[in-house]
Structure formats: C-alpha cells, structure tokens
Design an enzyme around this catalytic site. Structure first.
Site, short mmCIF file in Angstrom:
data_model
loop_
_atom_site.label_atom_id
_atom_site.label_comp_id
_atom_site.label_asym_id
_atom_site.label_seq_id
_atom_site.Cartn_x
_atom_site.Cartn_y
_atom_site.Cartn_z
N ASP A 38 47.92 43.03 49.09
CA ASP A 38 46.54 42.75 48.68
C ASP A 38 46.16 41.30 48.96
O ASP A 38 47.02 40.47 49.23
CB ASP A 38 46.40 42.96 47.16
N LYS A 60 40.53 42.85 50.35
CA LYS A 60 39.17 42.48 50.72
C LYS A 60 39.20 41.01 51.14
O LYS A 60 39.90 40.22 50.54
CB LYS A 60 38.29 42.60 49.46
N MET A 174 38.51 38.92 36.13
CA MET A 174 37.46 39.31 37.08
C MET A 174 36.08 38.89 36.59
O MET A 174 35.10 39.59 36.77
CB MET A 174 37.51 40.83 37.34
C1 LIG Z 1 42.13 42.92 40.09
S1 LIG Z 1 42.71 41.83 38.85
C2 LIG Z 1 44.44 41.98 39.14
C3 LIG Z 1 45.28 41.35 38.09
C4 LIG Z 1 46.75 41.39 38.43
N1 LIG Z 1 47.24 42.74 38.54
C5 LIG Z 1 47.58 40.63 37.40
O1 LIG Z 1 48.42 41.23 36.71
O2 LIG Z 1 47.45 39.40 37.33
C6 LIG Z 1 42.31 40.28 39.59
C7 LIG Z 1 41.89 39.24 38.54
O3 LIG Z 1 43.04 38.65 37.94
C8 LIG Z 1 42.79 37.30 37.66
N2 LIG Z 1 43.73 36.47 38.42
C9 LIG Z 1 44.76 36.90 39.14
N3 LIG Z 1 45.46 35.88 39.67
C10 LIG Z 1 44.83 34.76 39.25
C11 LIG Z 1 45.06 33.37 39.44
N4 LIG Z 1 46.10 32.91 40.15
N5 LIG Z 1 44.22 32.49 38.86
C12 LIG Z 1 43.18 32.91 38.12
N6 LIG Z 1 42.91 34.20 37.91
C13 LIG Z 1 43.73 35.12 38.46
C14 LIG Z 1 41.34 37.02 38.06
O4 LIG Z 1 40.53 37.23 36.92
C15 LIG Z 1 41.13 38.08 39.12
O5 LIG Z 1 39.76 38.36 39.30
#
Ligand SMILES: C[S@@+](CC[C@H](N)C(=O)[O-])C[C@H]1O[C@@H](n2cnc3c(N)ncnc32)[C@H](O)[C@@H]1O
Length: 259
Positions: A38, A60, A174
């Site tokens: 991803d 994406k 998100m």
């Molecule tokens: C589709 S979700 C997936 C989350 C992922 N499965 C997890 O366990 O972290 C994606 C969201 O996770 C958060 N996110 C993931 N990695 C991040 C990072 N390094 N810094 C800030 N937000 C993060 C953001 O809110 C982003 O829009």
C-alpha cells in the site's frame, strides 16, 4: 521463518519508521515470492524484498486511483494459487482500519491459506512518537479510536459524539480533511473548547510534524501549518500532560495517589 508456498501473509508494516516492523514480518518480506503493498508502506522496506520478487503497488497516489479491493483480493488469490508465497504488506496493523479482514476472508473463501502477522498500529504509536500517552494513570483511563471516514457499510454512519465526549482520550484517524466536522461534533456534545488537542502528521518518520492546540483552535492551526495526511489527532488531557513540566506531570499523574 520461511514463507510457505501457496500462502498469503497479511503483514503489518508498522506506522512509518521501517525499524518499527516486526522481526517476523521482516523475515517473511525478505523471502516472499510476491509483495503486494500500500501507499503508506515505507519505500525503504521494499528494498528488503528479494531481488527477483514481484512487487505490486496497489496504493493510491497523486493523480492515480487505488486498485479496487476486489482486484486486490483477486491478485492475492491468483498469485497464491499459482504456488507462490505472497506477503500482503499493509501500513500499521493489517486489521486496524486496514480492510485486512476482508482480504483474509477472500483468501479463505478461495481455499487459500492466509496467516496474519500483526503490526505496530499507528493509533498508539504515532501519539507515542510525539510523546503523548493515550492512557495515563490519574489522567486517562479510557481511549476511543474513530475514523473520520464514515458511511461505508454502517446503517448509521454518524459518530455517537455524546458517548465519545465521555471517553478520556479520543484518537482520530483519516481525519485530515474532515477535522472540522469531527471537532464540531465533539464541541456540540459538550467537549470544552479548551480541551487540549494534538495533530501529528507523518508520525515516526523524518517528515513528522506536530501541532499542539485546543479543540476551539485546532482547525485553524492545522490549516495554518499546512499539515498533510497521513495525520492522527489526539483529543484529551493527556495532550496537555505531555507538554507539562515534570512537576506538573507528576502532580497530574499521582495527585493524592501513592507514588
Ligand atoms: C487507512 S488507515 C490505516 C491504519 C493502519 N492500518 C494502522 O494500523 O496504522 C490510515 C490512517 O492511519 C493514520 N496513520 C497511519 N500512519 C500514520 C503516520 N505515520 N502518521 C500519522 N498518521 C498515520 C492516518 O490517520 C491515516 O489516514
């Protein structure tokens, strides 16, 4: 651990820093025949894949649509059915707002073995990297995690802001583009404008940036700082304690409790 042929491994890549991937996940990544990844997965991690591994980007990107979930499920099943070991690399933890369970069900439905390797979820890791504990003795005994993206598969996609206003810490994923909607919901449910809030962008990576403010001002501050997605927002007193002096933090944690 050598990956088995004809098997899909749903591997959590962690929140961003490649060093936060699990040892087991890394070992599988290094030996897999196929790696399906991803957008949030660090490019550095892909360098650990075998030189002859097939790397498939299903994320994406700017000006590019993501591959549909149905197509991703098909890809995983096809590659595994052809006898190859497949690592499905997903940001954070595969099951945390990650649609990993849908992929597990698709594999199992097609008779393909699927193994889950949990990852370090951004929900607690990103706040921690910014020095914010989502729970804290004497300050926060509960935390809730919500996504700002609603409406998929739920009969009532509105959050229960009244219930959320009774939770000590609220973590929003998100939420970069829907921050004002969530903030308004929390304020209307009675959460005070002075409630401390932090937004952390690109947490655990060299691009990490943070904005500390209050519920009443955070939207303006985040816009002003042009903070980018991915972003996590933390709402609650833990944010203030993370910025307090040592003496104030100790007073908040222990109060009249025995140290
Ligand atoms: C589709 S979700 C997936 C989350 C992922 N499965 C997890 O366990 O972290 C994606 C969201 O996770 C958060 N996110 C993931 N990695 C991040 C990072 N390094 N810094 C800030 N937000 C993060 C953001 O809110 C982003 O829009």
């Amino acid at each position: 651990m050598k990956p088995a042929r004809s098997t899909v491994y749903l591997v959590g890549a962690g929140p961003g820093d490649p060093g936060l991937m699990t040892v087991r996940g890394m070992s599988l990544l290094q030996q897999a025949d196929v790696v399906v990844y991803d957008r949030l997965v660090s490019a550095v991690l892909l360098e650990f894949a075998r030189g002859d591994a097939e790397l498939i980007d299903v994320g994406k990107g700017p000006g590019r649509k993501s591959v549909t979930q149905k197509k991703i499920n098909q890809l995983l099943v096809e590659r595994a059915t052809a006898g190859r070991s497949v690592v499905r690399l997903k940001g954070g933890d595969p099951f945390m707002f990650g649609r990993g369970f849908e992929e597990l069900v698709a594999c199992r439905g097609a008779g393909v073995d699927c193994v889950v390797i949990p990852g370090v979820a951004s929900v607690a890791a990103v706040p921690a990297a910014a020095g914010i504990p989502v729970t804290l003795r004497g300050v926060a005994r509960s935390f809730a995690v919500i996504t700002a993206k609603t409406g998929v598969g739920l009969a009532d996609s509105r959050h229960d802001y009244d219930a959320l206003s009774r939770i000590d810490t609220v973590v929003i994923l998100m939420g970069r583009h829907k921050l004002s909607t969530i903030v308004d919901g929390l304020r209307c449910a009675g959460r005070a404008d002075e409630t401390p809030v932090a937004c952390i962008s690109h947490g655990t990576t060299p691009r990490q940036r943070e904005v500390f403010s209050t519920l009443g001002k955070i939207v303006e501050r985040v816009e002003g700082a042009a903070l980018e997605a991915p972003m996590i927002t933390v709402v609650g007193e833990v944010v203030a304690v993370s910025r307090a002096t040592v003496d104030d933090a100790i007073a908040a944690i222990y109060g009249s409790l025995p140290v």
